[in-house]
Each structure stands twice: as structure tokens, then as C-alpha cells.
Design an enzyme around this catalytic site. Structure first.
Site, PDB file in Angstrom:
ATOM      1  N   GLU A   1       0.831  -1.211   0.000  1.00 33.89           N
ATOM      2  CA  GLU A   1       0.000   0.000   0.000  1.00 33.89           C
ATOM      3  C   GLU A   1       0.864   1.261   0.000  1.00 33.89           C
ATOM      4  O   GLU A   1       1.095   1.875   1.051  1.00 33.89           O
ATOM      5  CB  GLU A   1      -0.944   0.031   1.206  1.00 33.89           C
TER       6      GLU A   1
ATOM      7  N   LYS B   1      -2.714  -2.087  -2.923  1.00 40.68           N
ATOM      8  CA  LYS B   1      -3.764  -1.202  -2.400  1.00 40.68           C
ATOM      9  C   LYS B   1      -3.343   0.224  -2.707  1.00 40.68           C
ATOM     10  O   LYS B   1      -2.349   0.715  -2.158  1.00 40.68           O
ATOM     11  CB  LYS B   1      -3.975  -1.414  -0.902  1.00 40.68           C
TER      12      LYS B   1
END
Length: 295
Positions: A176, A213
Site C-alpha cells: 500500500e 492497495k
């Protein structure tokens, strides 16, 4: 579900990933949003007890197991807790939801327009414990605040390096590298980010896969190539401060990405709601996010 079944669900599932991983620093804000202010606890354990009650209420809500939520990201204390008399990962699995664990230890101070993750010497021990409990994968967050190529490349390099440690433990890492949606140069910086991620994927050994992500890109469709990359199991989107309506509207412009929302999922839930009110509010959010993820 066994590991292969969970992997198939994350690859092909028509749904989204719920983010229930608020950590110590963000828990007071999450509780306040839920209608529980900081006068309701006096110790950290009491605070975590209150947030665990909220998460249990979500996990046990009838709509949470209706097939539209295909995965859920947990905080470490939540992973070690119970729901309906079972470990939280086991209970999620029972409800058809793939469990993930947030593994980062927070952020360093900003440097070169980005915040790297703090060192994590106990990562392998945490991953091994998670695997024992039936967790499928992990999630770890860095933040990019400007289109500085040095900072962006450092973030991506660290994400892939930590991802290699996680893969060695038999879990699937969700990388992420969040791009701050308020950054004025986001459109430019996200193109630099995309190139850095593609380099990291090219260097990934054959047969290995990661999840990504990412902030919903300024330029719609920018990450479409990543959603089809053979080394990417799935690309999920964070809400990044958007409201539910805003996040769903932006996500719907990016086919191939599915949601992994926290605020966008939880923003209208309140501790004083009756069970029917709570379930109805959560069901409405789940339906809205699911529609944006699959259409």
C-alpha cells in the site's frame, strides 16, 4: 476455505475488502466517529476493548456475510481476539471472508515528499503467528505526499522488500503505497508511482504474486494494466479520506479495481444505533461499495 480457495476468492471474487485495521494511533478517531468519545475509557486496554466490540458487531452483522465482502483487514489485537466464540480469522473464514493482517508499525517522518514505514524486525514472527491463525495475507502502508521521484521510488522499493519477507512466510502481501489525494501534483506523481511499481513487479521472481492497495487515481484507468498483470493477484482501492459517495463515484471510473474502504464503509455507523438500525446502515454501505467495485 483453505489457502488455495482463499487465493481463488481474492483473484476472482465479485466483491470488496473491508478495512477494519485501525491501530492504536487511529483508534480514538475511529471510536469518536462511532459516537464513543475519549471519556469512555481510561486505559489503552479499555480503548481496544471498545473498538473490538465495534468490529465484532460488524463481523456478526447478517449483511457482512452475504458474499459482497470477500476479504477483511485486521489489526493485530483484533486477529488475536474472538468473535462468536472463535478466533476472528476463523470466524471470518466461516463467513466466507478472507482474513488479512495489518503488519506495519507506523510511519517515519516525511523525507523527499514521502513517509516510509518504520523498521519492523519482528515481521516474520508476526506473519508466522498470523498463518497459524488462518490469515491469508498482510497489508502495510506508506504515504506519498508529492511527485518527488526519489521519495516515490524509496517507498516502492521498501514495499517490495518487505513484501519479499512476507512471501517467505507463506502469506500474500498487500502493498500500500498510498498517494495523498490532497496533493496538488498527484496526477504527475501517480505516473511516477506506476512506473516504479511496474519495475518492482518485473523484479519479482516468477510464480510469486502480490496485491496492491492504491489511492483511486486522478486519471481514470491509470492502473488498468496493473489489474491484468500476471504478478498481481488483485488491485484494491483505499478511500483515502473521500466520503462513501465520493469514493464509490471515483472507484466506478476505474474498472478492475475493487474497494478496500475503512471510512467509506464505517462512516455512518454509531454505537447507539439499535441492531436493526446498525445492520440497515451497514447493509446500505456494503451494497453501495459492492456496486462500485463490480460494475
Amino acid at each position: 476455505m483453505n489457502f488455495d480457495e482463499m487465493k481463488a476468492q481474492m483473484r476472482d471474487g465479485q466483491g470488496f475488502v473491508a478495512a477494519l485495521d485501525q491501530s492504536g494511533g487511529s483508534t480514538p478517531k475511529a471510536l469518536k466517529g462511532y459516537g464513543v468519545d475519549d471519556t469512555a475509557w481510561t486505559t489503552e486496554d479499555e480503548m481496544f476493548g471498545l473498538i473490538h466490540e465495534m468490529r465484532q458487531r460488524i463481523i456478526e452483522s447478517p449483511c457482512f456475510g452475504n458474499g459482497k465482502v470477500i476479504g477483511a483487514i485486521l489489526f493485530e489485537k483484533t486477529m488475536e481476539g474472538e468473535s462468536a466464540g472463535k478466533s476472528v480469522p476463523a470466524r471470518l473464514n466461516e463467513r466466507g471472508i478472507v482474513p488479512f493482517l495489518k503488519v506495519d508499525k507506523g510511519l517515519e517522518d516525511e523525507r523527499d515528499g514521502a513517509q516510509l514505514m518504520k523498521p519492523n524486525p519482528g515481521l516474520e514472527d508476526m506473519c508466522n503467528r498470523a498463518r497459524e491463525l488462518g490469515v491469508f495475507g498482510t497489508k502495510m502502508r506508506s504515504v506519498i505526499k508529492s511527485a518527488n521521484p526519489v521519495g516515490i521510488k524509496n517507498v516502492v522499493h521498501q514495499q517490495f522488500a518487505e513484501g519479499a519477507r512476507i512471501l517467505s512466510c507463506g502469506l500474500i502481501p498487500m502493498l500500500e503505497p498510498e498517494y495523498d489525494i490532497t496533493a496538488a501534483d498527484r496526477a504527475e506523481g501517480e505516473k511516477i508511482l506506476l512506473a516504479a511499481i511496474e519495475e518492482g513487479l518485473d523484479a519479482l521472481p516468477e510464480g510469486q504474486q502480490v496485491m496492491l492497495k492504491l489511492s483511486i487515481p486522478k486519471e481514470a484507468g491509470l492502473y488498468s494494466g496493473l489489474t491484468k498483470h500476471p504478478k498481481v493477484l488483485r488491485v484494491v482501492a483505499l478511500s483515502g479520506g473521500y466520503s462513501t459517495d465520493e469514493a464509490c463515484r471515483e472507484l466506478a471510473r476505474n474498472p478492475g479495481m475493487i474497494a478496500s474502504f475503512s471510512r467509506g464503509l464505517l462512516q455512518d455507523l454509531r454505537a447507539n444505533q439499535t441492531d436493526d438500525e446498525f445492520d440497515g446502515t451497514l447493509s446500505k454501505a456494503i451494497d453501495q461499495i459492492h456496486t462500485a467495485s463490480v460494475t
